[in-house]
Scaffold this active site. Structure first.
Site, PDB file in Angstrom:
ATOM      1  CB  THR A 118      -1.011   0.103   0.912  1.00 54.24           C
ATOM      2  OG1 THR A 118      -0.247  -0.078   2.458  1.00 54.24           O
ATOM      3  CG2 THR A 118      -1.708  -1.470   1.219  1.00 54.24           C
ATOM      4  CG  ASP A 119       4.690   3.267   2.173  1.00 51.76           C
ATOM      5  OD1 ASP A 119       3.949   4.404   2.208  1.00 51.76           O
ATOM      6  OD2 ASP A 119       5.794   3.238   2.798  1.00 51.76           O
ATOM      7  CG  ASP A 120       6.487   0.814  -3.195  1.00 52.42           C
ATOM      8  OD1 ASP A 120       7.159   1.284  -3.879  1.00 52.42           O
ATOM      9  OD2 ASP A 120       6.837  -0.020  -2.213  1.00 52.42           O
TER      10      ASP A 120
END
Length: 632
Positions: A373-375
């Site tokens: 989710t961060d990328d």
């Protein structure tokens, strides 16, 4: 007061420098540095598999020697204190390379190890590696029964209760710890031993104490003659491993599951000529960084991971923030490469979200099983600013990615990196788990990036975004900062949370924002920059304290700018001094130097030096400041 002409010239120089580093295919990738356990374990792996190339081994050994501290130890990050397990593994690797135990650097290392608890107090992973070469007993290692493969996804301690990096490591280790191979070395580890008695079990009524005693029973069970159930469990584990091998031959793009999967398949009878193992070893070889001019001759070191998607998304965002045209050829080339990297394959995250269509991005060149989710949030934030000729294609990719990311929200309102609702604390109590983070609960930095993305995309009033805001407010530290899970540390968390909350509609005079601003102002260094030592993860005296670095200074500035702290020209000396630090430390070629690590793998245990951080984040902060001054 910041000189406008000097500021603009600095931003322009940074743009030229960053563009010069772009690959012809559109991506950026900086080196990803960690510690010498990567190199030591690679040397041990090649010994166990009998594939040692002497010249390669010596280049790795030279690297390990070059990283030794003056006191004989090896640290987990530059400028940090020695670490017991890292020093043990380095000593063993150098003995493997032929360094005599009475050499001065080896004597110093052994003395340091004994003075810090000895080999007996090293971590489980170190004991397992030493068991592989006959320097420790498998009987003294915690067990990981292969039968855990049979546990359904709803059962406690099933493999999907672990974070993806731990899951991919534990599954192959169930085979290795059951098979218990030994390929002896020609030396012993006596110089590292104190012969201290094993630590006593925890109280019987404690969870840790219960698991320690259960481990004894499981170990005895494992010594029984091989039975059909265990054979079936190991076969199922091997099939699980093979099903998750990536196109580059690795697993998840990271070293631990990569090397343990090779060992597991080898123990299951797969020859070194088998396509899966050949691809794995060939892929691992591409992770070496060659250093031709070491003090003793050529050296090489092994990257624990590679970060091209992450680096490219951040670089693209920094270019756009610095005034580069949204249809600039470098921008379009990066966008096309990122669009081609979007993951549409199934993955383990679907155990918790079976009906959610795949559309995220991962960290590495080849990792279709574990997007995060961060990328994905950062790729959306970068790509949405591109003036792409195929607008429909770009919009469809972004919409699908937003749906996937929003759908990965955990029940408490936050976001973990790779899985939803992956906060099962029971897994952390097993005797095996002494190396840090084995679960993937929501974190402030990841949640903030997702909240910011949703807000920028016009979804600030969505249920997902509002719940994310509430999670961030509930997890602000008492001092006004936020903890940084994937970056060092409170500067990273605060640098992510403040822009997200403001973008989501929190007024800049909100108590949470004012507390964060006060914390940042209080922790500015005398040189105008900010820095936070990685020891802050286990020693609170270091929180917000450390030598200034370009990346951490940029994080602080991005938070202050989001909070409106720049004000009229020159009115905020804190911001002006921070910008001055970045201008003063910029190299003539437009880049920055940064020897200290500011990235985090496992808080308190494993840290990362991202080469690109020293470039993209200072450029990002200067570019944003220049835009707010009307200089873009």
């Amino acid at each position: 007061m910041v000189d406008p002409a000097g500021l603009r010239a600095a931003v322009d120089a940074a743009v030229v420098h960053l563009k010069s580093r772009q690959h012809a295919d559109g991506w950026w990738k900086g080196e990803l540095a960690t510690n010498v356990t990567m190199d030591a374990e690679d040397m041990l792996l090649r010994h166990v598999l009998d594939i040692v190339v002497p010249a390669d081994q010596e280049r790795s050994a030279r690297w390990i020697r070059s990283q030794q501290n003056a006191d004989g130890s090896w640290a987990d990050f530059p400028g940090g204190p020695g670490t017991l397990s890292t020093t043990v593994e380095a000593w063993v690797a150098l003995r493997l390379a032929g360094d005599p135990e009475d050499a001065a650097h080896m004597v110093a290392a052994a003395e340091w190890v004994r003075g810090h608890g000895g080999l007996e107090r090293a971590r489980v992973f170190t004991h397992m590696w030493l068991s592989l070469v006959g320097l420790w007993k498998w009987d003294d290692c915690p067990t990981l029964p292969p039968e855990m493969m049979f546990l359904p996804s709803w059962a406690p301690l099933n493999i999907y209760n672990w974070g993806c990096w731990a899951r991919q490591t534990i599954v192959p280790l169930t085979i290795v710890s059951a098979k218990r191979p030994v390929v002896p070395v020609s030396f012993d580890a006596e110089p590292l031993r104190t012969h201290a008695r094993p630590e006593r079990f925890g109280p019987l009524w404690s969870i840790a104490g219960i698991f320690q005693r259960l481990d004894v029973g499981v170990r005895l069970f494992g010594k029984l003659p091989a039975n059909p159930l265990r054979k079936l469990a190991m076969r199922q584990a091997a099939e699980w491993i093979l099903a998750r091998q990536e196109a580059d031959g690795g697993w998840g793009g990271i070293q631990p599951p990569w090397v343990y999967s090779v060992l597991a398949l080898w123990q299951m009878g797969y020859s070194l000529d088998h396509p899966a193992i050949k691809a794995a070893l060939a892929g691992l070889d591409t992770f070496f960084v060659e250093v031709p001019d070491g003090p003793e001759g050529p050296m090489r070191w092994l990257e624990a991971c590679q970060s091209p998607v992450w680096d490219t998304g951040l670089s693209l965002a920094a270019l756009l923030e610095s005034g580069v045209a949204p249809d600039d050829p470098a921008v379009l080339k990066a966008a096309d490469w990122l669009l081609a990297e979007q993951v549409t394959a199934d993955g383990d995250w679907q155990v918790q979200r079976p009906d959610l269509p795949s559309a995220g991005w991962s960290f590495e060149f080849q990792n279709d099983v574990y997007p995060d989710t961060d990328d994905t949030a950062e790729m959306i934030l970068a790509l949405r600013g591109v003036d792409h000729p195929d607008k429909a294609r770009l919009r469809a990719a972004l919409d699908a990615a937003i749906t996937w990311t929003a759908g990965m929200q955990s029940k408490d309102g936050g976001w973990g990196a790779f899985d939803a609702d992956n906060g099962h604390e029971l897994a952390t109590k097993l005797p095996f788990c002494d190396f840090g983070n084995v679960i993937d609960p929501p974190s402030a930095d990841v949640t903030a990036h997702v909240v910011e993305m949703l807000a920028v995309e016009g979804r600030a009033d969505s249920t997902e975004c509002r719940r994310g805001v509430a999670w961030l407010l509930a997890h602000q530290e008492a001092d006004g900062s936020w903890f940084g899970r994937w970056g060092a540390n409170h500067l990273y968390g605060t640098g992510a949370a403040v822009p997200a909350l403001v973008e989501a509609g929190l007024p800049t005079d909100h108590a949470a924002i004012r507390a964060a601003v006060a914390w940042l102002e209080e922790h500015q260094n005398a040189d105008g920059g900010w820095g936070e030592d990685l020891r802050s993860y286990h020693d609170k005296a270091w929180v917000g304290r450390g030598a200034s670095t370009p990346s951490q200074t940029a994080w602080a500035l991005l938070a202050l700018l989001a909070a409106g702290e720049d004000g009229p020209q020159g009115s905020n000396l804190v911001v002006e001094r921070g910008i001055g630090y970045l201008l003063d430390t910029q190299r003539p070629d437009g880049g920055w130097d940064e020897e200290l690590y500011t990235g985090t793998g496992f808080p308190g245990y494993f840290y990362i030096g991202y080469e690109m951080y020293r470039q993209v984040f200072p450029m990002w902060a200067l570019g944003r400041y220049a835009r707010r001054r009307g200089l873009s």
